[in-house]
Write a protein that holds these residues in place. Structure first.
Motif, mmCIF file in Angstrom:
data_model
loop_
_atom_site.group_PDB
_atom_site.id
_atom_site.type_symbol
_atom_site.label_atom_id
_atom_site.label_comp_id
_atom_site.label_asym_id
_atom_site.label_seq_id
_atom_site.Cartn_x
_atom_site.Cartn_y
_atom_site.Cartn_z
ATOM 1 N N CYS A 1 16.829 -34.119 4.368
ATOM 2 C CA CYS A 1 15.396 -33.969 4.106
ATOM 3 C C CYS A 1 14.839 -35.203 3.417
ATOM 4 C CB CYS A 1 15.145 -32.735 3.237
ATOM 5 S SG CYS A 1 15.188 -31.168 4.142
ATOM 6 N N SER B 1 7.972 -39.787 4.775
ATOM 7 C CA SER B 1 8.388 -38.988 3.630
ATOM 8 C C SER B 1 7.464 -37.778 3.529
ATOM 9 C CB SER B 1 8.321 -39.831 2.347
ATOM 10 O OG SER B 1 8.791 -39.090 1.229
ATOM 11 N N HIS B 2 7.758 -36.881 2.597
ATOM 12 C CA HIS B 2 6.954 -35.672 2.399
ATOM 13 C C HIS B 2 5.478 -36.036 2.197
ATOM 14 C CE1 HIS B 2 6.415 -31.426 1.246
ATOM 15 N NE2 HIS B 2 5.525 -31.900 0.393
ATOM 16 N N PRO B 3 4.534 -35.309 2.810
ATOM 17 C CA PRO B 3 4.689 -34.041 3.531
ATOM 18 C C PRO B 3 5.060 -34.193 5.010
ATOM 19 C CG PRO B 3 2.388 -34.584 3.446
ATOM 20 C CD PRO B 3 3.111 -35.668 2.676
ATOM 21 N N ARG C 1 7.422 -34.954 8.289
ATOM 22 C CA ARG C 1 8.796 -34.651 8.646
ATOM 23 C C ARG C 1 9.046 -35.162 10.057
ATOM 24 N NH1 ARG C 1 11.102 -29.724 9.178
ATOM 25 N NH2 ARG C 1 11.589 -29.988 11.378
ATOM 26 N N CYS D 1 12.077 -28.928 5.487
ATOM 27 C CA CYS D 1 11.833 -30.355 5.272
ATOM 28 C C CYS D 1 10.388 -30.671 5.630
ATOM 29 C CB CYS D 1 12.766 -31.214 6.126
ATOM 30 S SG CYS D 1 14.504 -31.044 5.722
ATOM 31 N N GLY D 2 9.612 -31.105 4.664
ATOM 32 C CA GLY D 2 8.241 -31.483 4.943
ATOM 33 C C GLY D 2 7.386 -30.310 5.395
ATOM 34 N N ASP D 3 6.241 -30.645 5.954
ATOM 35 C CA ASP D 3 5.266 -29.660 6.431
ATOM 36 C C ASP D 3 5.235 -29.740 7.952
ATOM 37 O OD1 ASP D 3 2.850 -28.317 7.187
ATOM 38 O OD2 ASP D 3 2.071 -28.595 5.162
ATOM 39 N N GLU E 1 4.494 -32.861 11.534
ATOM 40 C CA GLU E 1 5.741 -33.214 12.209
ATOM 41 C C GLU E 1 5.548 -34.406 13.129
ATOM 42 O OE1 GLU E 1 9.036 -30.376 13.474
ATOM 43 O OE2 GLU E 1 7.961 -30.729 15.364
ATOM 44 N N TYR F 1 0.705 -43.542 1.617
ATOM 45 C CA TYR F 1 0.859 -42.375 0.761
ATOM 46 C C TYR F 1 -0.008 -42.488 -0.486
ATOM 47 C CZ TYR F 1 4.765 -41.288 3.792
ATOM 48 O OH TYR F 1 5.528 -40.992 4.903
#
Length: 244
Positions: A51, A62-64, A66, A74-76, A80, A104
Motif C-alpha cells: 500500500c 500516493s494516498h488517496p 491507488r 489501499c487508497g480511495d 484508482e 499533493y
C-alpha cells in the motif's frame, strides 16, 4: 627471504583491508537507511502486494490515489489509476486520461485526453464535466474555460462562430459527410445546423479560441489541463443505525 616476502604481503593485505573498512561501514549505513525508508515501488500492470507510494513513469502515486491491482484498503477506489507501458492513466466515467502530474500540495492533476496522445489525427473523445454536475462522485473540479466539440453531418459556412476541429487534412476514421467543430464562446446552438450534436465537453487553458488555428488549439490540449481533486466530507446521520 621467503619469510620476509610473506610478511610484506601480509602487511599489504592488512593495510588494504583497513582502507576498505570505512567504505564498508558507509555502505552498511546506506543499506540500512534504504531498508528503513518508506517503501516506494515502481508501478506496473498486474497485482501489487503493498500500500506504499508507487512510481509510474515520472508520476508519484500516493494516498488517496491507488494503483489498480493493489489490495483492498489501499487508497480511495474513486482515485484508482492504471500503469501501462510506463504511463499513468485515470479512467473516468466519460473517457480515459493520461496523468502528466499530481500535486499533493495544491491537490491538482494535470490531465490530457489519452486518445489525443495515442492517435495523431484523433479528435477529443473524452469529457471532463465540472463537479457541480455531480460528475465522478464530486471528486473532480476545475477553474478553467469549457470547450465543446460538435459533430455535424452538414458542413458549416459561417466560420465566425466556430473553429474547425479537424486535426488532419482528412480524417480517415470518419465518413466524408462528418464534420467536427469547436464552437467559440459567444456562439449559440441556433448558429449551427440541426444535424449537429455535442459529443465532448472538456476544460481548456484558453480563454477564447476565436481566430485560433486548429494546430494551436491541439498543441494547447496536448499540454494538458489542471483539475482539482478533493475528498468529499462524509456527513453522518444522527440515526445511530444509519451510522453503522
Amino acid at each position: 627471504m621467503e619469510d620476509t616476502l610473506l610478511a610484506t604481503l601480509m602487511q599489504e593485505l592488512h593495510r588494504n583491508l583497513m582502507m576498505l573498512r570505512p567504505r564498508l561501514v558507509l555502505f552498511s549505513i546506506f543499506a540500512l537507511t534504504l531498508s528503513l525508508s518508506p517503501d516506494v515501488s515502481y508501478g506496473r500492470a498486474g497485482k501489487s502486494n503493498h500500500c506504499g507510494p508507487s512510481l509510474c513513469g515520472h508520476v508519484y502515486i500516493s494516498h488517496p490515489f491507488r494503483l489498480k491491482g493493489q489490495p483492498r484498503g489501499c487508497g480511495d477506489r474513486r482515485f484508482e489509476l492504471e500503469c501501462k507501458r510506463n504511463r499513468t492513466s485515470f479512467p473516468m466515467k466519460y473517457g480515459n486520461f493520461y496523468v502528466l502530474n499530481i500535486s499533493y500540495v495544491d491537490r491538482t492533476l494535470r490531465l490530457v485526453d489519452a486518445r489525443l496522445v495515442d492517435e495523431n489525427c484523433s479528435i477529443p473523445s473524452s469529457s471532463i464535466v465540472d463537479s457541480s454536475y455531480s460528475y465522478q462522485e464530486d471528486i473532480i473540479s476545475y477553474r478553467a474555460d469549457t470547450m465543446y466539440l460538435l459533430n455535424c453531418t452538414t458542413r458549416m459556412k459561417s466560420s465566425s462562430v466556430y473553429v474547425d476541429a479537424s486535426r488532419c487534412p482528412t480524417n480517415s476514421s470518419s465518413s466524408p459527410w462528418t464534420y467536427f467543430y469547436f464552437p467559440v464562446s459567444f456562439s449559440n446552438i441556433s448558429d449551427f445546423h440541426h444535424s449537429c450534436r455535442f459529443i465532448a465537453q472538456f476544460p481548456v487553458m484558453l480563454s477564447n479560441i476565436s481566430g485560433l488555428s486548429p494546430s494551436y488549439i491541439y498543441k494547447n490540449l496536448l499540454e494538458g489541463v489542471e483539475v482539482y481533486w478533493y475528498i468529499p466530507e462524509i456527513v453522518w446521520s444522527s440515526n445511530p443505525i444509519l451510522k453503522v
